[in-house]
Design a protein around this motif. Structure first.
Motif, short mmCIF file in Angstrom:
data_model
loop_
_atom_site.label_atom_id
_atom_site.label_comp_id
_atom_site.label_asym_id
_atom_site.label_seq_id
_atom_site.Cartn_x
_atom_site.Cartn_y
_atom_site.Cartn_z
N SER A 81 11.03 8.74 12.34
CA SER A 81 10.77 8.21 11.00
C SER A 81 9.32 7.75 10.83
O SER A 81 8.86 7.52 9.70
CB SER A 81 11.71 7.05 10.69
N ILE A 83 5.28 7.66 10.60
CA ILE A 83 4.09 8.45 10.25
C ILE A 83 2.88 7.52 10.30
O ILE A 83 3.02 6.31 10.41
CB ILE A 83 4.20 9.12 8.87
N GLN A 87 -0.94 8.86 5.26
CA GLN A 87 -0.01 9.99 5.18
C GLN A 87 0.92 9.82 3.97
O GLN A 87 0.86 8.83 3.25
CB GLN A 87 0.79 10.09 6.47
N THR A 89 4.70 9.71 2.09
CA THR A 89 6.12 9.40 2.21
C THR A 89 6.87 10.02 1.04
O THR A 89 6.49 9.81 -0.12
CB THR A 89 6.35 7.88 2.21
N ARG A 90 7.90 10.80 1.33
CA ARG A 90 8.63 11.51 0.29
C ARG A 90 9.67 10.59 -0.38
O ARG A 90 10.43 9.90 0.29
CB ARG A 90 9.33 12.74 0.86
N ASP A 153 12.89 10.95 7.58
CA ASP A 153 11.54 11.44 7.92
C ASP A 153 10.55 10.85 6.92
O ASP A 153 10.83 10.79 5.71
CB ASP A 153 11.48 12.96 7.85
N THR A 154 9.42 10.43 7.42
CA THR A 154 8.28 9.89 6.66
C THR A 154 8.52 8.51 6.06
O THR A 154 7.66 7.99 5.36
CB THR A 154 7.79 10.83 5.52
N CYS A 155 9.66 7.86 6.38
CA CYS A 155 9.99 6.62 5.67
C CYS A 155 9.33 5.38 6.26
O CYS A 155 9.43 4.30 5.67
CB CYS A 155 11.50 6.42 5.62
N PRO A 157 5.67 4.44 7.51
CA PRO A 157 4.26 4.45 7.91
C PRO A 157 3.97 3.27 8.82
O PRO A 157 4.55 2.17 8.67
CB PRO A 157 3.52 4.31 6.57
N ASN A 245 -0.65 4.30 2.15
CA ASN A 245 0.39 5.31 2.09
C ASN A 245 0.57 5.76 0.64
O ASN A 245 0.46 4.95 -0.28
CB ASN A 245 1.71 4.74 2.63
N GLN A 248 5.10 10.68 -2.36
CA GLN A 248 5.15 12.10 -2.75
C GLN A 248 6.51 12.41 -3.34
O GLN A 248 7.54 11.92 -2.86
CB GLN A 248 4.89 12.96 -1.51
#
Length: 251
Positions: A81, A83, A87, A89-90, A153-155, A157, A245, A248
């Motif tokens: 999770s 990043i 970057q 974060t979706r 994923d990406t949650c 930073p 951050n 996205q």
């Protein structure tokens, strides 16, 4: 000292901050803008454990209409999770409320098992900033956040720096804040934690062994707001750094 991990010219490098730039381990000095930032974690030969606290500030518990907990409310996160700084974060399509959580992250420096409270700070290697996003739409129970809330994923930073513990004389007196698109939306201080760093290391090490590189994310104060695609979120902790951050939209 401020440590970083970055990708530069196709390779991963450990680096330190030097005069407003990055000094790579091979001696090259490069600009912050020239690299891709990675989570600033020391290399480790085994999967690390990431422990995260819920409702560890009384004002945040009140904000969510919960009583302050009487013992730590903790869940485990996967390293996937994480990043780095700058970057993306979706935000999943169709969700109604997704918010940041500015948190002090403790980096364990040496093996800790059944540590006495008076000795706990000897086992901290450093600190970094974490932004542990949550999606309220998926939340079934605040006390036991499910995987879709806290292990996406990406949650999470984290960074930009890992600051040596010796350079932070009192981690329980650090101002923290969050801005969204330059507007201050969250302000607090680590002194307001219900369970402080020393308590947490003593508590966890009673029943599990903490290893070098393990992380403890210590919770967030009140002031969380919904974040939309395109929002630039900056979570900052005094003496440690400002983690940038951008949200996205769903792809």
């Amino acid at each position: 000292m401020k440590h970083a991990r970055v990708r530069y010219q196709g390779a991963v490098h450990d680096a330190i901050e030097r005069d407003g730039a990055l000094l790579l381990a091979d001696g090259r000095l490069v600009a912050f803008e020239a690299v891709d930032w990675l989570p600033p974690l020391a290399p480790t030969p085994r999967p690390r454990t990431i422990l995260a606290l819920g409702l560890n500030y009384a004002d945040h518990a009140k904000e969510l209409e919960f009583k302050a907990p009487e013992e730590p409310l903790v869940f485990v996160k996967g390293e996937g999770s994480l990043i780095g700084h700058r970057q993306l974060t979706r935000r999943p399509a169709g969700v109604q409320f997704m918010h940041y959580e500015c948190e002090l992250a403790i980096v364990i420096g040496r093996t800790a098992k059944k540590v006495r409270r008076d000795d706990t700070y000897d086992f901290i290697g450093g600190y970094t900033v974490a932004n542990d996003y949550a999606i309220r739409d998926y939340l079934e129970n605040w006390y036991r956040p499910n995987l879709r809330v806290k292990n996406r994923d990406t949650c999470t930073p984290i960074g930009p720096w890992r600051v040596d513990a010796k350079d932070i004389p009192d981690p329980m007196a650090l101002a923290l804040q969050t801005t969204v698109n330059g507007k201050l939306t969250q302000s607090g201080n680590t002194r307001d934690m219900i369970f402080d760093a020393g308590f947490l290391i003593e508590y966890f090490s009673r029943f599990m062994t903490l290893q070098p590189g393990d992380l403890i994310l210590t919770g967030t104060p009140d002031g969380v707001v919904d974040c939309q695609p395109g929002d630039v979120v900056v979570t900052e902790i005094e003496h440690i750094g400002a983690l940038v951050n951008t949200i996205q939209g769903a792809s």
